[in-house]
Motif scaffolding. Structure first.
Motif, PDB file in Angstrom:
ATOM      1  N   VAL A 257       0.850  -1.187   0.000  1.00 22.98           N
ATOM      2  CA  VAL A 257       0.000   0.000   0.000  1.00 22.98           C
ATOM      3  C   VAL A 257       0.887   1.239   0.000  1.00 22.98           C
ATOM      4  O   VAL A 257       2.037   1.191   0.461  1.00 22.98           O
ATOM      5  CB  VAL A 257      -0.928   0.008   1.240  1.00 22.98           C
ATOM      6  CG1 VAL A 257      -0.126   0.171   2.516  1.00 22.98           C
ATOM      7  CG2 VAL A 257      -1.986   1.098   1.139  1.00 22.98           C
ATOM      8  N   VAL A 258       0.372   2.324  -0.569  1.00 29.39           N
ATOM      9  CA  VAL A 258       1.104   3.595  -0.557  1.00 29.39           C
ATOM     10  C   VAL A 258       0.786   4.328   0.736  1.00 29.39           C
ATOM     11  O   VAL A 258      -0.381   4.586   1.044  1.00 29.39           O
ATOM     12  CB  VAL A 258       0.729   4.459  -1.776  1.00 29.39           C
ATOM     13  CG1 VAL A 258       1.448   5.815  -1.710  1.00 29.39           C
ATOM     14  CG2 VAL A 258       1.079   3.746  -3.069  1.00 29.39           C
TER      15      VAL A 258
ATOM     16  N   LEU B 166      -0.855   2.162  -6.879  1.00 31.13           N
ATOM     17  CA  LEU B 166      -0.304   3.514  -6.947  1.00 31.13           C
ATOM     18  C   LEU B 166      -1.386   4.583  -6.871  1.00 31.13           C
ATOM     19  O   LEU B 166      -1.074   5.752  -6.627  1.00 31.13           O
ATOM     20  CB  LEU B 166       0.510   3.664  -8.234  1.00 31.13           C
ATOM     21  CG  LEU B 166       1.759   2.779  -8.311  1.00 31.13           C
ATOM     22  CD1 LEU B 166       2.455   2.933  -9.649  1.00 31.13           C
ATOM     23  CD2 LEU B 166       2.728   3.108  -7.173  1.00 31.13           C
ATOM     24  N   SER B 167      -2.641   4.198  -7.101  1.00 33.21           N
ATOM     25  CA  SER B 167      -3.729   5.159  -6.918  1.00 33.21           C
ATOM     26  C   SER B 167      -4.263   5.152  -5.493  1.00 33.21           C
ATOM     27  O   SER B 167      -5.152   5.933  -5.168  1.00 33.21           O
ATOM     28  CB  SER B 167      -4.871   4.851  -7.889  1.00 33.21           C
ATOM     29  OG  SER B 167      -5.494   3.631  -7.570  1.00 33.21           O
TER      30      SER B 167
ATOM     31  N   ARG C  69      -9.174   4.221   0.182  1.00 29.22           N
ATOM     32  CA  ARG C  69      -8.371   5.417  -0.090  1.00 29.22           C
ATOM     33  C   ARG C  69      -8.871   6.628   0.695  1.00 29.22           C
ATOM     34  O   ARG C  69     -10.071   6.823   0.880  1.00 29.22           O
ATOM     35  CB  ARG C  69      -8.396   5.725  -1.581  1.00 29.22           C
ATOM     36  CG  ARG C  69      -7.570   4.768  -2.408  1.00 29.22           C
ATOM     37  CD  ARG C  69      -7.695   5.043  -3.878  1.00 29.22           C
ATOM     38  NE  ARG C  69      -8.956   4.557  -4.433  1.00 29.22           N
ATOM     39  CZ  ARG C  69      -9.233   4.491  -5.726  1.00 29.22           C
ATOM     40  NH1 ARG C  69      -8.337   4.893  -6.598  1.00 29.22           N
ATOM     41  NH2 ARG C  69     -10.391   4.031  -6.144  1.00 29.22           N
ATOM     42  N   GLU C  70      -7.932   7.439   1.095  1.00 30.75           N
ATOM     43  CA  GLU C  70      -8.238   8.703   1.781  1.00 30.75           C
ATOM     44  C   GLU C  70      -7.147   9.692   1.396  1.00 30.75           C
ATOM     45  O   GLU C  70      -6.110   9.792   2.034  1.00 30.75           O
ATOM     46  CB  GLU C  70      -8.296   8.512   3.293  1.00 30.75           C
ATOM     47  CG  GLU C  70      -8.776   9.753   4.034  1.00 30.75           C
ATOM     48  CD  GLU C  70      -8.871   9.522   5.528  1.00 30.75           C
ATOM     49  OE1 GLU C  70      -9.871   9.934   6.121  1.00 30.75           O
ATOM     50  OE2 GLU C  70      -7.940   8.926   6.088  1.00 30.75           O
ATOM     51  N   TYR C  71      -7.398  10.420   0.296  1.00 32.90           N
ATOM     52  CA  TYR C  71      -6.388  11.340  -0.218  1.00 32.90           C
ATOM     53  C   TYR C  71      -6.280  12.593   0.656  1.00 32.90           C
ATOM     54  O   TYR C  71      -7.275  13.045   1.237  1.00 32.90           O
ATOM     55  CB  TYR C  71      -6.735  11.770  -1.634  1.00 32.90           C
ATOM     56  CG  TYR C  71      -6.671  10.672  -2.662  1.00 32.90           C
ATOM     57  CD1 TYR C  71      -5.686   9.701  -2.615  1.00 32.90           C
ATOM     58  CD2 TYR C  71      -7.608  10.601  -3.686  1.00 32.90           C
ATOM     59  CE1 TYR C  71      -5.625   8.702  -3.557  1.00 32.90           C
ATOM     60  CE2 TYR C  71      -7.557   9.598  -4.641  1.00 32.90           C
ATOM     61  CZ  TYR C  71      -6.559   8.649  -4.566  1.00 32.90           C
ATOM     62  OH  TYR C  71      -6.510   7.662  -5.500  1.00 32.90           O
TER      63      TYR C  71
ATOM     64  N   THR D 157      -4.274   9.335 -15.064  1.00 29.18           N
ATOM     65  CA  THR D 157      -5.127  10.279 -14.355  1.00 29.18           C
ATOM     66  C   THR D 157      -6.595   9.884 -14.483  1.00 29.18           C
ATOM     67  O   THR D 157      -7.079   9.562 -15.568  1.00 29.18           O
ATOM     68  CB  THR D 157      -4.929  11.692 -14.920  1.00 29.18           C
ATOM     69  OG1 THR D 157      -3.537  12.027 -14.855  1.00 29.18           O
ATOM     70  CG2 THR D 157      -5.718  12.715 -14.128  1.00 29.18           C
ATOM     71  N   ASP D 158      -7.310   9.934 -13.370  1.00 23.88           N
ATOM     72  CA  ASP D 158      -8.737   9.609 -13.363  1.00 23.88           C
ATOM     73  C   ASP D 158      -9.541  10.786 -13.910  1.00 23.88           C
ATOM     74  O   ASP D 158      -9.358  11.933 -13.488  1.00 23.88           O
ATOM     75  CB  ASP D 158      -9.209   9.281 -11.943  1.00 23.88           C
ATOM     76  CG  ASP D 158      -8.578   8.009 -11.402  1.00 23.88           C
ATOM     77  OD1 ASP D 158      -8.391   7.069 -12.200  1.00 23.88           O
ATOM     78  OD2 ASP D 158      -8.268   7.954 -10.200  1.00 23.88           O
TER      79      ASP D 158
END
Length: 467
Positions: free
Chosen positions: A43-44, A99-100, A119-121, A175-176
């Motif tokens: 995980v990132v 990576l996303s 995910r939690e950017y 890119t999304d």
């Protein structure tokens, strides 16, 4: 890249070969035991909800050996206590998902990877944008996190007809991009055009986010300075455009939505036109249009009258410059056009604590001192001050610069060819407006060209909503 293997050691070898987690400190990689089987996760760091992942890992590590005597689908159904979970076998897709920000889990004996979307950017507040402000209405705005932006639109349109199609653009950045539209209102031809053009985009990354996507969708149409899209940071504006049958494009890492198709009149609309009563909204709309026309014509007309003072009657004789000028008027206008943009750039790059000294210095240099030194004349300074202020009456930067370019072209042609140059400049401006084609091949001046009286009245007058 190969597919996921039943052998965990082989999967770890592929991960180390392609992703090299030991060379990137933010790629968190760890071996664990799940139901007495070897497993590993990747995980990132900074993209995942730590508390949630800790609970899921604790649950998985407490599984017994016999719990894993099932296939992957059954494992996901019974033992992964989370909503957004999927399996994947293609390592290239798995790499993109990791990576996303997705959590990837490999378990020995399974030929699929478990992907958990937790995910939690990092994100800023959804406060009101600095540019698209409104005196009334909502005070929220788009941010750089895509899922937040889609949620702001969903909150306003609670309809099953609202579609949000996801695509990935950029061979490296991946890119999304989300395409938002109402399924029962959108123009199908426009929708298919956007889909085809997005599928044909061949770039490594959308370097400038929404602007890069806009240029990729219309790669050969940028000589004409008038904008091909409308950009907004307001969710209420985006939702209103979707309800009218337009398509909204949201790009990850960008707080602006792209609205297409667009017409000239759309670029002059603002949220306050609809948050005030119809008569006030109509007045604001007409005022904005009138000021834009005057903003384009005022300096070329003054130059034309300065060249032909006999055309000015006694009533308006005061506008004619009587004293001798050191620098021709055309050069004064052109220098001030550049100087105003120079001040804008300086204001953008000036720290807040120095903004006041900059304003004082600019007022002194481009004020009394500039006139008394003989560089500029009082009327020229007055009209250029009006031009600078009038440029802020419209929230669309691109339209403001298009008017500026057309004004400069008309100024130069008027100086070179007198009245015929002025007429030529106006004709060039009209041709640029009429010849500007937006995505989908729509006319830029619709509903004027092609003419549609009912829609034109709706553009010119803010009508009340029917109860």
């Amino acid at each position: 890249m190969p597919n996921v293997s039943l052998n965990l050691d082989e999967n770890i070898r592929i991960i180390n070969e392609y992703m090299k987690p030991e060379q990137s400190f933010d790629l968190v990689y760890r071996n664990i035991l799940v139901g007495e089987r070897n497993a590993c996760f990747l995980v990132v760091d900074g993209f995942c909800k730590d508390e949630l992942m800790q609970k899921i890992l604790q649950y998985l590590m407490d599984l017994k050996k016999e719990d894993l005597n099932v296939d992957m689908d059954r494992l996901l159904e019974r033992f992964i206590p989370y909503v957004e979970v999927e399996k994947e076998q293609d390592f290239e897709k798995i790499e993109t998902m990791i990576l996303s920000g997705m959590f990837a889990l490999f378990v020995d004996g399974f030929d699929h990877c478990i992907l958990i979307d937790a995910r939690e950017y990092p994100s800023r507040s959804i406060g009101e944008p600095d540019k698209d402000k409104a005196l009334r209405g909502s005070k929220d705005g788009f941010v750089e996190t895509l899922i937040f932006n889609t949620a702001l639109i969903r909150r306003r349109i609670r309809s099953s007809a609202l579609r949000m199609e996801h695509q990935t653009v950029g061979s490296v950045s991946k890119t999304d991009v989300v395409m938002c539209y109402m399924d029962d209102r959108v123009d199908r031809k426009l929708l298919e055009t956007i889909r085809q053009r997005m599928s044909r985009i061949r770039v490594e990354s959308l370097t400038m986010n929404q602007q890069s996507l806009a240029e990729c969708l219309l790669p050969h149409k940028w000589i004409n300075p008038f904008p091909k899209y409308r950009f907004t940071e307001r969710p209420d504006t985006a939702a209103a455009q979707i309800m009218e049958g337009n398509v909204i494009l949201l790009v990850d890492n960008s707080p602006q939505a792209i609205i297409t198709p667009v017409a000239l009149w759309d670029l002059m609309e603002e949220a306050d036109d609809y948050y005030f009563p119809p008569i006030t909204g109509t007045y604001l709309r007409w005022t904005r249009l009138f000021i834009m026309v005057i903003n384009y014509l005022i300096t070329p007309l003054y130059l034309l009258f300065a060249q032909h003072p006999e055309w000015v009657g006694n009533t308006f004789r005061f506008i004619i410059l009587e004293e001798e000028v050191n620098i021709p008027i055309i050069w004064q206008f052109l220098m001030l056009e550049i100087a105003i943009d120079g001040l804008r750039l300086a204001a953008v790059n000036t720290p807040n604590m120095l903004s006041t000294p900059l304003s004082v210095m600019a007022a002194l240099v481009l004020g009394e001192f500039a006139v008394s030194s003989g560089w500029f004349s009082y009327p020229v300074m007055l009209y250029m001050a009006f031009v600078a202020i009038a440029g802020f009456t419209n929230a669309n930067y691109e339209l403001g610069y298009a008017v500026k370019f057309m004004r400069i072209i008309t100024l130069i042609l008027t100086a070179l060819f007198d009245v015929w140059g002025f007429i030529a400049g106006v004709i060039i401006n009209l041709l640029c407006l009429a010849g500007n084609r937006v995505l989908g091949g729509y006319s830029y001046l619709r509903p004027l060209i092609p003419f549609h009286g009912r829609k034109l009245m709706r553009v010119l007058f803010r009508r009340r909503l029917k109860g």
